[in-house]
Scaffold this active site. Structure first.
Site, short mmCIF file in Angstrom:
data_model
loop_
_atom_site.label_atom_id
_atom_site.label_comp_id
_atom_site.label_asym_id
_atom_site.label_seq_id
_atom_site.Cartn_x
_atom_site.Cartn_y
_atom_site.Cartn_z
N TRP B 101 0.81 -1.22 0.00
CA TRP B 101 0.00 0.00 0.00
C TRP B 101 0.84 1.26 0.00
CZ3 TRP B 101 -4.72 0.77 -1.55
CH2 TRP B 101 -5.51 -0.38 -1.72
N ASP B 175 -1.96 6.60 6.32
CA ASP B 175 -3.00 5.74 5.74
C ASP B 175 -3.30 4.66 6.79
OD1 ASP B 175 -4.54 3.85 4.48
OD2 ASP B 175 -3.14 3.49 2.83
N LYS B 199 -13.19 -1.67 5.94
CA LYS B 199 -12.57 -2.65 6.82
C LYS B 199 -13.20 -2.55 8.21
CE LYS B 199 -8.90 -2.06 3.68
NZ LYS B 199 -9.01 -3.21 2.82
#
Lengths: 364, 364
Positions: B101, B175, B199
């Site tokens: 990511w 993030d 999530k």
């Protein structure tokens, strides 16, 4: 429980059978043991949901094979930037300004391209549609943008312009957010069409994009990857995680439209609904007023005014008491507005017309 | 109906009471006669829903008043462009690469800024966390980006770096998509944090952004208006139509967390869940393997491998038959992965651990 008739311009009323099915399947979609909200977008179940939604939408609007259908995020305001980032090449963009939404598109395109108004109905308060033959179109423009239904000003194009017949070779970009799926589309006239879902399609947060394949792959270097049509198309709308639940609800709406008789039937109902309400306004002897030229009037969004605007608060309070909600006009134009999307049943229209007549009887 | 235990990395399992309430309110939210999906985002009802969601989130994470909370669209991949368009000023951006990511964030930031890796754990297969004192931070960088939980590689920062203590004055961008609301946040170390909802928060299509007020108003000219933090903040996340239903479900999740004991309790449960599964893997004598250094291990996303990878298909088929789904690893790293988000009950963890032990007994 008592459901109201909801005339909101968006997010807007959804078909009750769709909401019932969504509620029933909330904890366990078809024996999967999961809510659709909980499904991996890479899993077999959700991919099936997504593919069926796309296939149904393609059937409903007879979308040709050389058009890709993308499920994106960001709504109409997002697309106002995403379209020029993908299609302008930094060149000329001609925008036909027929109301608040095309004006926003013009302003945003100006960040990325040499954007100009090819026509502008500002002088008549956006109550008309400028004839295509009078549009000032530039040779070599990257595209021509129209908003085929202006949600705020209540102006609708009954047919899309034929740019080729005007000698213009630029692709036509159509913002059809607030009337998609209410009438057939002549795809031979279209390069790209987009629609925020929250009017005729489903929950806010989903955007439909229909794009001719030859227009893919032209994004500016500064276009975010998540909004690059080529990447989104190549990854089946799953370059990033799509708004999965919105796609599921949209798919239920598409199936509902098909079961009700398809877009032809939505078209017929839109005529019937709009005729009933405009008839009541026009027959009120000036008590209610809609200022849009008759041939330019929207069947989806009907802005109107009380000749005596001091009555407006009473009108809205009485409407709410009668179960008719969200009839207030957009703040930029004032007055009242009835949005009559696909999901509005004729019973809602009749209730509105009865209320209009009754209010006039009591206060006119 | 039988609910499964869903170990998907996202979209992921949601608390069952949240889904029940959403189902019950689908056709009529609290006597309004409307689904939340049908509500105008400008209406009193939805504004109340949105304000309550934000207030609950602010309480849960003790977000200070000088941070704005934004409800946006586009997910983590969208933010990878939206952050540099808003904060980089076209200058230097330092990215700490600890997995897939943060690597994507580095690549996307390079479109808008002079983006470089301040550290990169590629050589050890992203199984460690590079000590902040070793990061190569540049004077005058516009910001430093970290991914505090790498969903694919299963690496998590237990605490955020203290850039000021390193002599770095740049704001920290975090993030935290895949572990937000699972532990407290030290906001004194943060400039901006973002999280895709799918999530620990709610449905895909909603992105949470926490931004320090002094960082607003720095967007590049090419930043789309719909993604300009200043415009989004000034309009209470309603510059464009927000993903209303996602905000509603997120609000239900926030209230569920609060009722369960808040983030402190989520933190405790995350410890307990992860300890149980890592304990089982580490105690398997090498039958199951997790390669991440113990102090860098994620409590949310646990990637692991069968030493004999030929057993994997049987493992997954048996798990599914036992009602344990979405245990396949990400395609870029292979193997298996158990995501243990806030909504995963201890019963699901025990069922997984029982299955791991049973499978090893039968096939080890």
């Amino acid at each position: 429980m008592s459901r109201v008739f909801n005339f909101s311009a968006g997010p807007a009323a959804l078909p009750e059978p769709v909401l019932r099915q969504a509620a029933e399947e909330m904890l366990d979609w078809q024996g999967s043991g999961m809510s659709v909200m909980e499904m991996s977008h890479r899993g077999r179940e959700f991919i099936g949901i997504c593919e069926e939604a796309e296939a149904t939408l393609r059937r409903l609007l007879a979308v040709p094979p050389h058009f890709r259908i993308l499920f994106m995020q960001g709504g109409g305001l997002g697309e106002n930037a995403i379209v020029p980032m993908n299609l302008s090449g930094g060149g000329a963009v001609d925008v036909v300004v027929t109301g608040a939404w095309s004006r926003k598109s013009l302003a945003e395109a100006g960040k990325y391209a040499d954007a100009r108004a090819a026509a502008d109905t500002r002088d008549d308060g956006h109550t008309s549609l400028p004839p295509p033959a009078q549009w000032r179109l530039r040779d070599g423009a990257a595209y021509v943008h129209v908003c085929s239904n202006e949600t705020i000003h209540g102006v609708e194009m009954a047919t899309l312009p034929d740019l080729a017949a005007l000698g213009c070779r630029a692709p036509l970009v159509v913002d059809c957010s607030s009337h998609v799926l209410s009438r057939p589309v002549d795809w031979s006239r279209v390069g790209l069409a987009f629609a925020g879902a929250q009017k005729n399609v489903g929950p806010a947060g989903l955007t439909l994009v229909f794009v001719r394949e030859d227009l893919l792959g032209r994004a500016l270097a500064i276009c975010p990857s998540a909004f690059d049509y080529r990447l989104v198309a190549d990854n089946g709308s799953m370059f990033n995680t799509p708004p999965t639940y919105g796609i599921y609800v949209a798919g239920l709406v598409f199936r509902w439209i098909e079961a009700e008789g398809g877009v032809a039937e939505m078209d017929r109902r839109a005529d019937a609904r709009a005729a009933r309400v405009y008839g009541c306004i026009d027959g009120s002897g000036g008590f209610y007023v809609n200022r849009v030229q008759r041939t330019a009037r929207s069947r989806m969004n009907l802005p109107f005014f009380l000749a005596d605007e001091r009555l407006q608060d009473d009108f809205l309070a009485g409407a709410k008491a009668a179960g008719l909600v969200q009839l207030k006009g957009h703040k930029s134009v004032g007055g009242l507005r009835a949005s009559l999307y696909n999901a509005m049943p004729m019973a809602g229209v009749e209730a509105l017309v009865d209320y209009l007549a009754d209010f006039q009887r009591r206060r006119g």
